[in-house]
Design an enzyme around this catalytic site. Structure first.
Site, mmCIF file in Angstrom:
data_model
loop_
_atom_site.group_PDB
_atom_site.id
_atom_site.type_symbol
_atom_site.label_atom_id
_atom_site.label_comp_id
_atom_site.label_asym_id
_atom_site.label_seq_id
_atom_site.Cartn_x
_atom_site.Cartn_y
_atom_site.Cartn_z
ATOM 1 N N ASP A 1 -4.391 8.103 -6.619
ATOM 2 C CA ASP A 1 -4.620 7.777 -8.173
ATOM 3 C C ASP A 1 -6.199 8.008 -8.726
ATOM 4 O O ASP A 1 -6.203 8.254 -9.870
ATOM 5 C CB ASP A 1 -4.308 6.201 -8.629
ATOM 6 C CG ASP A 1 -2.856 5.926 -8.381
ATOM 7 O OD1 ASP A 1 -1.918 6.967 -8.113
ATOM 8 O OD2 ASP A 1 -2.337 4.970 -8.578
ATOM 9 N N ARG B 1 -0.216 5.217 -11.684
ATOM 10 C CA ARG B 1 0.464 4.085 -12.143
ATOM 11 C C ARG B 1 -0.262 3.659 -13.494
ATOM 12 O O ARG B 1 0.308 3.333 -14.544
ATOM 13 C CB ARG B 1 0.062 2.777 -11.152
ATOM 14 C CG ARG B 1 1.354 1.935 -11.197
ATOM 15 C CD ARG B 1 1.235 0.817 -10.243
ATOM 16 N NE ARG B 1 -0.068 0.864 -9.358
ATOM 17 C CZ ARG B 1 0.294 0.686 -7.890
ATOM 18 N NH1 ARG B 1 1.455 0.019 -7.385
ATOM 19 N NH2 ARG B 1 -0.901 0.729 -6.970
ATOM 20 N N GLY C 1 -1.362 1.743 -0.952
ATOM 21 C CA GLY C 1 -0.626 3.118 -0.646
ATOM 22 C C GLY C 1 -1.332 3.998 0.012
ATOM 23 O O GLY C 1 -2.569 4.050 0.030
ATOM 24 N N ASP D 1 -8.148 -0.594 -4.990
ATOM 25 C CA ASP D 1 -9.028 -1.944 -5.580
ATOM 26 C C ASP D 1 -8.146 -3.126 -5.073
ATOM 27 O O ASP D 1 -9.036 -4.132 -5.212
ATOM 28 C CB ASP D 1 -9.378 -1.680 -7.103
ATOM 29 C CG ASP D 1 -8.148 -1.372 -7.931
ATOM 30 O OD1 ASP D 1 -7.223 -1.523 -7.276
ATOM 31 O OD2 ASP D 1 -8.351 -1.239 -9.140
ATOM 32 N N THR E 1 -7.310 6.222 -2.573
ATOM 33 C CA THR E 1 -6.120 6.315 -3.144
ATOM 34 C C THR E 1 -5.803 7.663 -4.039
ATOM 35 O O THR E 1 -6.676 7.885 -4.686
ATOM 36 C CB THR E 1 -5.929 5.091 -4.128
ATOM 37 O OG1 THR E 1 -4.778 5.471 -5.357
ATOM 38 C CG2 THR E 1 -7.006 4.979 -4.882
ATOM 39 N N ARG F 1 1.460 -3.622 1.711
ATOM 40 C CA ARG F 1 0.990 -4.415 0.548
ATOM 41 C C ARG F 1 1.273 -5.778 1.007
ATOM 42 O O ARG F 1 2.548 -6.161 1.327
ATOM 43 C CB ARG F 1 1.623 -4.080 -0.874
ATOM 44 C CG ARG F 1 1.043 -2.503 -1.030
ATOM 45 C CD ARG F 1 1.394 -2.430 -2.317
ATOM 46 N NE ARG F 1 0.769 -1.100 -3.114
ATOM 47 C CZ ARG F 1 1.218 0.198 -3.253
ATOM 48 N NH1 ARG F 1 2.428 0.207 -2.744
ATOM 49 N NH2 ARG F 1 0.709 1.136 -3.500
ATOM 50 N N ASP G 1 -8.419 5.884 -9.210
ATOM 51 C CA ASP G 1 -8.618 4.884 -10.356
ATOM 52 C C ASP G 1 -9.738 3.825 -9.937
ATOM 53 O O ASP G 1 -9.742 2.971 -10.669
ATOM 54 C CB ASP G 1 -7.268 4.312 -10.480
ATOM 55 C CG ASP G 1 -6.666 3.449 -9.617
ATOM 56 O OD1 ASP G 1 -7.331 3.559 -8.412
ATOM 57 O OD2 ASP G 1 -5.629 2.784 -9.513
HETATM 58 O O1 F6P Z 1 -1.422 3.775 -5.872
HETATM 59 C C1 F6P Z 1 -0.859 4.915 -5.346
HETATM 60 C C2 F6P Z 1 0.437 5.042 -5.896
HETATM 61 O O2 F6P Z 1 1.211 6.358 -5.282
HETATM 62 C C3 F6P Z 1 0.705 5.012 -7.209
HETATM 63 O O3 F6P Z 1 0.580 6.478 -8.018
HETATM 64 C C4 F6P Z 1 2.271 4.869 -7.556
HETATM 65 O O4 F6P Z 1 2.514 4.332 -8.649
HETATM 66 C C5 F6P Z 1 2.534 3.679 -6.128
HETATM 67 O O5 F6P Z 1 1.672 4.117 -5.196
HETATM 68 C C6 F6P Z 1 3.777 3.761 -5.590
HETATM 69 O O6 F6P Z 1 3.828 2.647 -4.656
HETATM 70 P P1 F6P Z 1 4.748 2.643 -3.610
HETATM 71 O O7 F6P Z 1 4.415 3.515 -2.372
HETATM 72 O O8 F6P Z 1 4.698 1.134 -3.172
HETATM 73 O O9 F6P Z 1 6.252 2.972 -4.234
#
Ligand code: F6P
Length: 331
Positions: free
Chosen positions: A128, A172, A12, A104, A126, A73, A130
């Site tokens: 998050d 997440r 992300g 990670d 990120t 990804r 995390d």
């Molecule tokens: O990991 C970052 C994040 O923004 C999370 O908070 C969220 O769950 C996820 O990515 C969303 O992913 P995507 O952009 O693939 O919808």
């Protein structure tokens, strides 16, 4: 031949990634190395989407959110075949060092490359927050500020209509965005994945607060909290929780999912500085011949840990902040 350093962003996107890419490029030039940009993360690496970058390639990007290198990804990179294609591309372009900017999941990919002999340094980015081994990851501060801005606006309308506003934020598996934005935004209730909740207790606290004179409430819900029944599903928990609160308390309730807006916008000063600092150290380590490290910042000092060690650690919730939240809000 001049040593070549590749740089990619993966997972992300996070505000501050551009500041990190910019510093990688300029620090590489500073150390007389040749910076190469790899587009679309590991997907682009596998498919040979890369080019040399110059000082000019990264001018005017420090204040931009997102990532100029794009992000993706890649399921293919999780396979041995994908990794071997990526190694071939690096070898073909004589790139033996790589700076990986991401979360990670991206570091797991970096570990595979490090084990195959590539000099890899990872930078945590990120929203998050995390990632263990660093107090903060790049993008988190901007995301929290984005949420705070939204919550402050929602507060105006919540107060005007004397309603309950349930606001779902990203994270997440991590409650960092919810916790920090909840404290800064004066939320009455903060629900995070790390701590189980009882929805009837939440309703009771809202009623109690209102009986004591409150006229509106802000409830922050991290997207990763389990459903009321305890299942972790794919649907947003805020709908179930918001509807339950409305039914049980009888209060007029609205639900807002902030979504990807949290990931956009110019990085804050804190994120730009963190990105610039870590990216410089990443290139310096590569210049010194070091590899297989995750960089971070702990108590304002730059730290580095082996990638496998960093991946094995679990990011801990900031318990001081959690305690503060329990004192200041109804939880
Ligand atoms: O990991 C970052 C994040 O923004 C999370 O908070 C969220 O769950 C996820 O990515 C969303 O992913 P995507 O952009 O693939 O919808």
């Amino acid at each position: 031949m001049t040593k070549r350093v590749g740089v990619l962003t993966s997972g992300g996107d996070a505000p501050g990634m551009n500041a990190a890419v910019r510093t990688v490029v300029r620090a590489a030039l500073h150390f007389n190395m040749e910076p190469w940009g790899i587009y679309r993360g590991y997907h682009g690496l596998i498919h040979g989407e890369l080019e040399p970058l110059t000082d000019r390639s990264v001018s005017g990007v420090i204040q931009r959110g997102g990532t100029i290198l794009k992000s993706a990804r890649s399921d293919e990179f999780r396979t041995k075949e994908g990794q071997s294609k990526a190694l071939d591309v690096l070898a073909k372009h004589e790139i033996d060092s790589l700076v990986v900017i991401g979360g990670d999941g991206s570091f797991k990919g970096a570990l595979a490359l490090a084990e195959a002999g590539v000099n890899v340094i990872c930078i945590p980015a990120t929203i998050d927050n995390d990632i263990a081994c660093t107090d903060y990851s790049i993008g988190f501060d901007t995301a929290v500020n984005n949420v705070l801005d939204a919550v402050n606006k929602l507060r105006d309308t919540a107060a005007s209509h004397e309603r309950v506003y349930v606001v779902e934020v990203m994270g997440r598996d991590s409650g960092y965005i919810a916790l920090y934005s909840g404290i800064a935004g004066g939320a009455d209730v903060i629900l995070i994945p790390e701590v189980p909740y009882d929805v009837d207790q939440v309703c009771g606290q809202i009623v109690q607060a209102n009986e004591a004179g409150k006229t509106y409430n802000i409830v922050i819900v991290a997207e990763g909290v389990k459903s009321i029944s305890g299942a972790s599903g794919k649907t947003s928990p805020s709908f179930e929780i918001g509807n339950y609160i409305a039914e049980k308390t009888g209060y007029d309730t609205r639900i807002t999912i902030l979504g990807h807006i949290q990931r956009g916008g110019s990085p804050t000063v804190r994120d730009s500085l963190l990105a610039s600092k870590l990216a410089y150290h990443a290139v310096e380590l590569i210049y010194q011949g070091k590899t297989n490290k995750v960089l971070g910042e702990v108590n304002q000092a730059v730290t580095s840990f082996d990638v496998d060690y960093a991946l094995a650690q679990e990011k801990q919730l900031n318990l001081d902040m959690y305690h503060l939240a329990t004192v200041l809000s109804a939880i």
